[in-house]
Design a protein around this motif. Sequence first.
Motif, mmCIF file in Angstrom:
data_model
loop_
_atom_site.group_PDB
_atom_site.id
_atom_site.type_symbol
_atom_site.label_atom_id
_atom_site.label_comp_id
_atom_site.label_asym_id
_atom_site.label_seq_id
_atom_site.Cartn_x
_atom_site.Cartn_y
_atom_site.Cartn_z
ATOM 1 N N ARG A 129 0.848 -1.185 0.000
ATOM 2 C CA ARG A 129 0.000 0.000 0.000
ATOM 3 C C ARG A 129 0.880 1.229 0.000
ATOM 4 N NH1 ARG A 129 -1.825 0.017 4.819
ATOM 5 N NH2 ARG A 129 -3.620 1.413 4.571
ATOM 6 N N PHE A 130 0.548 2.187 -0.869
ATOM 7 C CA PHE A 130 1.312 3.424 -1.000
ATOM 8 C C PHE A 130 0.378 4.618 -0.840
ATOM 9 C CE2 PHE A 130 3.406 0.187 -3.481
ATOM 10 C CZ PHE A 130 4.764 0.387 -3.289
ATOM 11 N N GLU A 131 0.842 5.614 -0.119
ATOM 12 C CA GLU A 131 0.087 6.866 -0.034
ATOM 13 C C GLU A 131 0.428 7.727 -1.245
ATOM 14 O OE1 GLU A 131 -0.545 10.778 2.864
ATOM 15 O OE2 GLU A 131 0.584 9.028 3.580
ATOM 16 N N VAL A 132 -0.607 8.231 -1.906
ATOM 17 C CA VAL A 132 -0.431 9.035 -3.116
ATOM 18 C C VAL A 132 -0.644 10.503 -2.767
ATOM 19 C CG1 VAL A 132 -1.164 9.392 -5.493
ATOM 20 C CG2 VAL A 132 -1.351 7.114 -4.461
ATOM 21 N N PRO A 133 0.389 11.345 -2.874
ATOM 22 C CA PRO A 133 0.223 12.764 -2.548
ATOM 23 C C PRO A 133 -0.780 13.436 -3.482
ATOM 24 C CG PRO A 133 2.547 12.165 -2.689
ATOM 25 C CD PRO A 133 1.762 11.026 -3.241
ATOM 26 N N ALA A 134 -1.426 14.471 -2.997
ATOM 27 C CA ALA A 134 -2.372 15.227 -3.805
ATOM 28 C C ALA A 134 -1.658 15.777 -5.046
ATOM 29 C CB ALA A 134 -2.959 16.377 -2.980
ATOM 30 N N GLY A 135 -2.306 15.638 -6.181
ATOM 31 C CA GLY A 135 -1.742 16.121 -7.439
ATOM 32 C C GLY A 135 -0.944 15.085 -8.191
ATOM 33 N N ARG A 136 -0.713 13.911 -7.571
ATOM 34 C CA ARG A 136 0.076 12.862 -8.226
ATOM 35 C C ARG A 136 -0.794 11.738 -8.778
ATOM 36 N NH1 ARG A 136 4.918 13.570 -9.864
ATOM 37 N NH2 ARG A 136 5.533 11.422 -9.398
ATOM 38 N N GLU A 137 -2.101 11.862 -8.631
ATOM 39 C CA GLU A 137 -2.990 10.782 -9.058
ATOM 40 C C GLU A 137 -2.881 10.496 -10.550
ATOM 41 O OE1 GLU A 137 -4.807 12.849 -5.500
ATOM 42 O OE2 GLU A 137 -3.933 13.463 -7.415
ATOM 43 N N GLU A 138 -2.849 11.537 -11.365
ATOM 44 C CA GLU A 138 -2.782 11.336 -12.817
ATOM 45 C C GLU A 138 -1.450 10.720 -13.223
ATOM 46 O OE1 GLU A 138 -3.234 13.898 -16.982
ATOM 47 O OE2 GLU A 138 -3.822 14.786 -15.062
ATOM 48 N N ASP A 139 -0.357 11.155 -12.593
ATOM 49 C CA ASP A 139 0.960 10.581 -12.894
ATOM 50 C C ASP A 139 0.979 9.093 -12.556
ATOM 51 O OD1 ASP A 139 1.878 13.037 -13.720
ATOM 52 O OD2 ASP A 139 2.755 13.551 -11.777
ATOM 53 N N LEU A 140 0.376 8.737 -11.413
ATOM 54 C CA LEU A 140 0.325 7.327 -11.019
ATOM 55 C C LEU A 140 -0.490 6.522 -12.019
ATOM 56 C CD1 LEU A 140 0.736 4.976 -9.056
ATOM 57 C CD2 LEU A 140 -1.308 5.768 -7.831
ATOM 58 N N GLU A 141 -1.621 7.065 -12.448
ATOM 59 C CA GLU A 141 -2.476 6.347 -13.400
ATOM 60 C C GLU A 141 -1.737 6.077 -14.705
ATOM 61 O OE1 GLU A 141 -6.807 6.826 -15.672
ATOM 62 O OE2 GLU A 141 -6.086 8.371 -14.281
ATOM 63 N N GLN A 142 -0.984 7.055 -15.193
ATOM 64 C CA GLN A 142 -0.241 6.876 -16.439
ATOM 65 C C GLN A 142 0.875 5.864 -16.277
ATOM 66 O OE1 GLN A 142 1.061 10.781 -17.620
ATOM 67 N NE2 GLN A 142 -0.961 11.395 -18.351
ATOM 68 N N ALA A 143 1.576 5.879 -15.137
ATOM 69 C CA ALA A 143 2.712 4.981 -14.930
ATOM 70 C C ALA A 143 2.287 3.564 -14.591
ATOM 71 C CB ALA A 143 3.622 5.534 -13.820
ATOM 72 N N ALA A 144 1.206 3.420 -13.825
ATOM 73 C CA ALA A 144 0.811 2.103 -13.336
ATOM 74 C C ALA A 144 -0.132 1.376 -14.272
ATOM 75 C CB ALA A 144 0.160 2.233 -11.959
ATOM 76 N N GLY A 145 -0.795 2.100 -15.167
ATOM 77 C CA GLY A 145 -1.726 1.443 -16.074
ATOM 78 C C GLY A 145 -2.854 0.773 -15.307
ATOM 79 N N SER A 146 -3.067 -0.502 -15.599
ATOM 80 C CA SER A 146 -4.168 -1.234 -14.975
ATOM 81 C C SER A 146 -3.769 -1.926 -13.681
ATOM 82 C CB SER A 146 -4.712 -2.281 -15.956
ATOM 83 O OG SER A 146 -3.690 -3.225 -16.276
ATOM 84 N N GLN A 147 -2.516 -1.737 -13.241
ATOM 85 C CA GLN A 147 -2.042 -2.439 -12.054
ATOM 86 C C GLN A 147 -2.510 -1.749 -10.776
ATOM 87 O OE1 GLN A 147 -0.522 -5.383 -12.232
ATOM 88 N NE2 GLN A 147 -0.726 -5.210 -14.450
ATOM 89 N N GLY A 148 -3.031 -2.547 -9.844
ATOM 90 C CA GLY A 148 -3.411 -2.040 -8.541
ATOM 91 C C GLY A 148 -4.760 -1.348 -8.520
ATOM 92 N N THR A 149 -5.153 -0.952 -7.318
ATOM 93 C CA THR A 149 -6.418 -0.242 -7.118
ATOM 94 C C THR A 149 -6.176 0.975 -6.238
ATOM 95 O OG1 THR A 149 -6.956 -1.619 -5.189
ATOM 96 C CG2 THR A 149 -7.792 -2.346 -7.338
ATOM 97 N N VAL A 150 -6.957 2.017 -6.461
ATOM 98 C CA VAL A 150 -6.837 3.256 -5.700
ATOM 99 C C VAL A 150 -8.100 3.454 -4.879
ATOM 100 C CG1 VAL A 150 -6.591 5.764 -5.852
ATOM 101 C CG2 VAL A 150 -5.331 4.294 -7.435
ATOM 102 N N GLY A 151 -7.927 3.828 -3.601
ATOM 103 C CA GLY A 151 -9.058 4.066 -2.722
ATOM 104 C C GLY A 151 -8.744 5.155 -1.718
ATOM 105 N N GLN A 152 -9.716 5.491 -0.919
ATOM 106 C CA GLN A 152 -9.565 6.509 0.107
ATOM 107 C C GLN A 152 -9.537 5.843 1.486
ATOM 108 O OE1 GLN A 152 -9.097 9.874 -0.415
ATOM 109 N NE2 GLN A 152 -9.001 9.313 -2.598
ATOM 110 N N GLU A 153 -8.546 6.214 2.292
ATOM 111 C CA GLU A 153 -8.414 5.703 3.650
ATOM 112 C C GLU A 153 -8.087 6.858 4.583
ATOM 113 O OE1 GLU A 153 -5.612 2.566 4.026
ATOM 114 O OE2 GLU A 153 -6.423 1.375 2.343
ATOM 115 N N GLU A 154 -9.011 7.143 5.488
ATOM 116 C CA GLU A 154 -8.805 8.190 6.500
ATOM 117 C C GLU A 154 -8.395 9.514 5.865
ATOM 118 O OE1 GLU A 154 -5.942 6.619 9.186
ATOM 119 O OE2 GLU A 154 -7.277 5.075 9.978
#
Length: 321
Positions: free
Chosen positions: A248-273
Amino acid sequence: MRLTRDDERARRICSLALEFMNASAPLASSEVARSFYPDLSPDSFRRAFSRDRAALAACGVMVRELPASGGESSWAVDEEGSYAQGAELEPLEAAALDVACQPLLESSSFPLAGDLRLALAKLTRAFAEASAVSATPRPEGRAFRELRSCLVGGHAAQATYTDAQGATTERTIAPYGLFELRGVRYLVAGRLDEQGLPVEGGERTYRVDRFASVRPLPTVPAPVPPDFCVEDWRRLPFQIGPSRALARFEVPAGREEDLEQAAGSQGTVGQEEGRTVWSVSVSDMDAAASWAVAMGLRPVSPDELVGSWRRLLEGVADSVG
């Protein structure tokens, strides 16, 4: 080698297609004339450009004139008329395109190899991955050529393969798709039994450079399954090999699009606390830590991954200090 007029025109049309497809804004007539028709008079330029636009249209690239601004016309690709919307290349089509384009990509005399890679990257992520790895083409081994030939031909191969533990086996495989990751080529293939039938659950990813030999079996048909998608098999650098844990990795605000482009279909993104967390399987903890540092992510779990990440950052800090 001396180029004929037809050769020169073919290169010019190819250059025009790449220029217009990669342009971020309309191209002024003067810019087109200066870049592609420097030796022609204005009248000759208009006639030659008109003929070349007709040739581009025949290839499916529609270049349209835009309303004049400041007394000069400008030109741009008609995207609706040129590009199919929502189309995806099938694995066999991507392999065939790879075969057709490799001679140009690997030719030292072709000056537009880099531009061609960028254009191809818009069609299939496999080219995008390869383009991000290296700007210069790499030699192809015999095993890769044979596997690609089997994939395009839709038939099986008899292969000798050495796995990561050093065990060498001979197997009959059905090539389904190829992709490249960090300069390493991979094959997704199914296992076939002695009758040439698919073994249930026999699909896996192979490193192409671990094939000691590949012998095509043109009499054994091995079509790509209709529901196969190579993107479902593409892995991140830290996912090659058996999965060890769900990280599990914490994704800083503003990095969501970069992660989506780099990770493709790998993994899932959700909200925790109140924070964005990306969960993904990991095979190599150190490689995952390095990837997280490069992406600006902070690992949350497991502890082994967090420790590797901290040691990596401490090593960087020590080297800078």
